[in-house]
Motif scaffolding. Structure first.
Motif, PDB file in Angstrom:
ATOM      1  N   SER A 321      11.150 -25.331 -30.091  1.00 21.31           N
ATOM      2  CA  SER A 321      11.614 -24.225 -31.107  1.00 21.31           C
ATOM      3  C   SER A 321      11.923 -22.830 -30.242  1.00 21.31           C
ATOM      4  O   SER A 321      12.694 -21.976 -30.811  1.00 21.31           O
ATOM      5  N   ALA A 327      17.009 -16.135 -33.076  1.00 17.29           N
ATOM      6  CA  ALA A 327      15.812 -16.292 -34.185  1.00 17.29           C
ATOM      7  C   ALA A 327      15.282 -14.838 -34.351  1.00 17.29           C
ATOM      8  O   ALA A 327      14.735 -14.339 -33.354  1.00 17.29           O
ATOM      9  N   THR A 329      12.403 -13.125 -37.441  1.00 21.56           N
ATOM     10  CA  THR A 329      11.740 -13.405 -38.865  1.00 21.56           C
ATOM     11  C   THR A 329      10.980 -12.069 -39.299  1.00 21.56           C
ATOM     12  O   THR A 329      10.456 -11.328 -38.320  1.00 21.56           O
ATOM     13  N   GLU A 367      11.080 -17.741 -34.770  1.00 23.34           N
ATOM     14  CA  GLU A 367      11.219 -18.596 -35.814  1.00 23.34           C
ATOM     15  C   GLU A 367      10.284 -18.372 -37.158  1.00 23.34           C
ATOM     16  O   GLU A 367       9.118 -18.226 -36.565  1.00 23.34           O
TER      17      GLU A 367
END
Length: 472
Positions: A321, A327, A329, A367
């Protein structure tokens, strides 16, 4: 030391040149412009010098022809020049233009300067004693009045109607100061190099502008890559020229395929976990009703297998990942959601969970599932060890996002803090857990370039500091 530093500087410059397309293009273009300007200046200067020298000697030959045309000898044998060359400089003393007529054959070496231009005044031109055929023209450089170098042409002619046949051969000389040739050449060279310098500067400026404009799409691509890396987008966006567009499309295709591979790896990891945990649960249930040594051994090995499965599956999923670019967040919503979950899980203990707000908190460059994994494990551990209170505070330092979790429990001695960060280690076997949650958080933080640190909490228990990279 000085030699070493010089060598390192040369090595750095060489590496910079090899690694920079802009520098290579500019250096190649500027070198080519400089070489072209120098060669053009040398060739044009040489052509102009040849032209001026040819004009200089052509003018001297013209005056020499005028001397030959007007030279005459009377019946008494006296040499005369009824008409002199028309250039007025021949009449001005030491003007730089001179003519002279010598008789050849009267005495050894000939008689020098029997006829001279007024510009010679009382001086005589000394010419080399070479032998010329009748009508042949020679060129020389000789010293003249004031010791100035002169360009000279000479011709020997024979007057057929001269009464004295022994003295009918004459040497005609015309000379001019070479400064008349050098001055226009020097002036031309100055103007030429000034013009070529301006031309070279203009070409260099246009080359720099052209290179910067030509490489501008690469700079835009660099900005697009930075946006992907910082999590602002998950693919390269923007208008790119036709030569670069295939690369952009291929890169976007790789990003899409990478995201699909990560998602597929997560799915397979989950399927594998369920496929292995089900048989292990059956084995554990089958031995739970037995109290012999074999049943106990099987139960212990099943627990070890579960730990290994949980750890390695989590690590493989996390390693996949963190390699997904683009990505990002938001931390606060994830943290608020986890705090609500922890309050429900530990509701019977009446813990006080406090999240201290932070203004303008940047996003986490990663992520959401990974952030939930790390914060969930750390919050759950804090709630297990806390007596009554857990505080969560947020801060920003340099390029890092700091999340500090404090509890008012018994804490961990400094000598034991490093041990509990290892996989499967537990501070107290009486507290439920596998000992993998903290290790998984540590590994995942390291994969993202962050870290997990332990310290003494102001509340009296343990402080866990989770440092993660922040998004741009």
């Amino acid at each position: 030391m000085k030699g070493a530093s010089t060598g390192e500087g040369v090595k750095y410059n060489t590496m910079a040149l090899r690694g920079s397309l802009r520098l290579r293009l500019l250096l190649g273009t500027l070198v080519w412009i400089a070489v072209s300007i120098i060669v053009a200046g040398w060739m044009l200067g040489g052509l102009f010098r040849q032209h001026v020298a040819r004009q200089f000697h052509t003018e001297l030959n013209t005056h020499l022809d005028q001397l030959a045309a007007h030279l005459a000898v009377d019946q008494a044998g006296q040499l005369s020049l009824p008409a002199t060359p028309s250039d007025p400089r021949f009449s001005k003393p030491h003007s730089g233009m001179y003519w002279q007529v010598d008789r050849i054959g009267v005495m050894p070496g000939g008689a020098a300067g029997i006829l001279r231009s007024r510009s010679l005044w009382d001086e005589v031109l000394k010419v080399p004693s070479d032998t010329l055929a009748d009508g042949e023209i020679h060129q020389h450089r000789v010293p003249g009045p004031g010791k100035k170098m002169l360009g000279m042409v000479e011709r020997v002619i024979t007057l057929a109607d001269a009464p004295d046949q022994s003295a009918k051969t004459f040497r005609l000389i015309v000379a001019a100061d070479e400064h008349q040739m050098a001055e226009p050449i020097e002036h031309f060279d100055q103007m030429l190099w000034l013009a070529l310098g301006l031309l070279g500067g203009g070409l260099a400026l246009s080359a720099v502008i052209q290179v910067l404009i030509a490489l501008l799409p690469l700079r835009r691509m660099q900005g697009a890559l930075a946006a992907v890396r910082s999590g602002q987008t998950n693919r390269l966006e923007g208008q790119f020229p036709q030569e670069v567009r295939p690369l952009v499309e291929d890169f976007n295709s790789v990003l899409t395929q990478n995201a699909e591979v990560v998602e597929r790896a997560r799915t397979q990891a989950g399927n594998l976990a369920h496929a292995l945990k089900t048989p292990l649960s059956v084995i554990a249930n089958a031995t739970s009703s037995r109290a012999d040594d074999t049943a106990q051994l099987v139960s212990e090995q099943v627990a070890v297998a579960r730990k290994q499965i949980d750890y390695h599956l989590s690590r493989s999923r996390l390693a996949a990942s963190v390699r997904v670019p683009g990505a990002r967040t938001s931390v606060v919503p994830v943290l608020d959601g986890l705090v609500r979950v922890m309050r429900r899980i530990h509701a019977e203990r009446n813990l006080e969970l406090i999240v201290r707000p932070h203004n303008e908190l940047p996003d986490f460059r990663g992520e959401e599932q990974d952030l939930q994994e790390m914060l969930g494990n750390l919050l759950d551990n804090a709630c297990k060890w806390a007596a009554k209170r857990v505080d969560v505070s947020l801060a920003v330092a340099a390029d890092e996002l700091l999340i500090m979790i404090d509890d008012d429990g018994r804490g961990i001695a400094e000598a034991e803090q490093q041990r509990v960060l290892n996989r499967g280690e537990r501070a107290d076997e009486r507290v439920p857990g596998s000992g993998l949650g903290l290790a998984i958080s540590v590994d995942l933080a390291h994969l993202y370039g962050g870290r997990v640190a332990l310290a003494v909490s102001p509340l009296g228990g343990l402080r866990v500091v989770l440092a993660l990279p922040k998004a741009a």
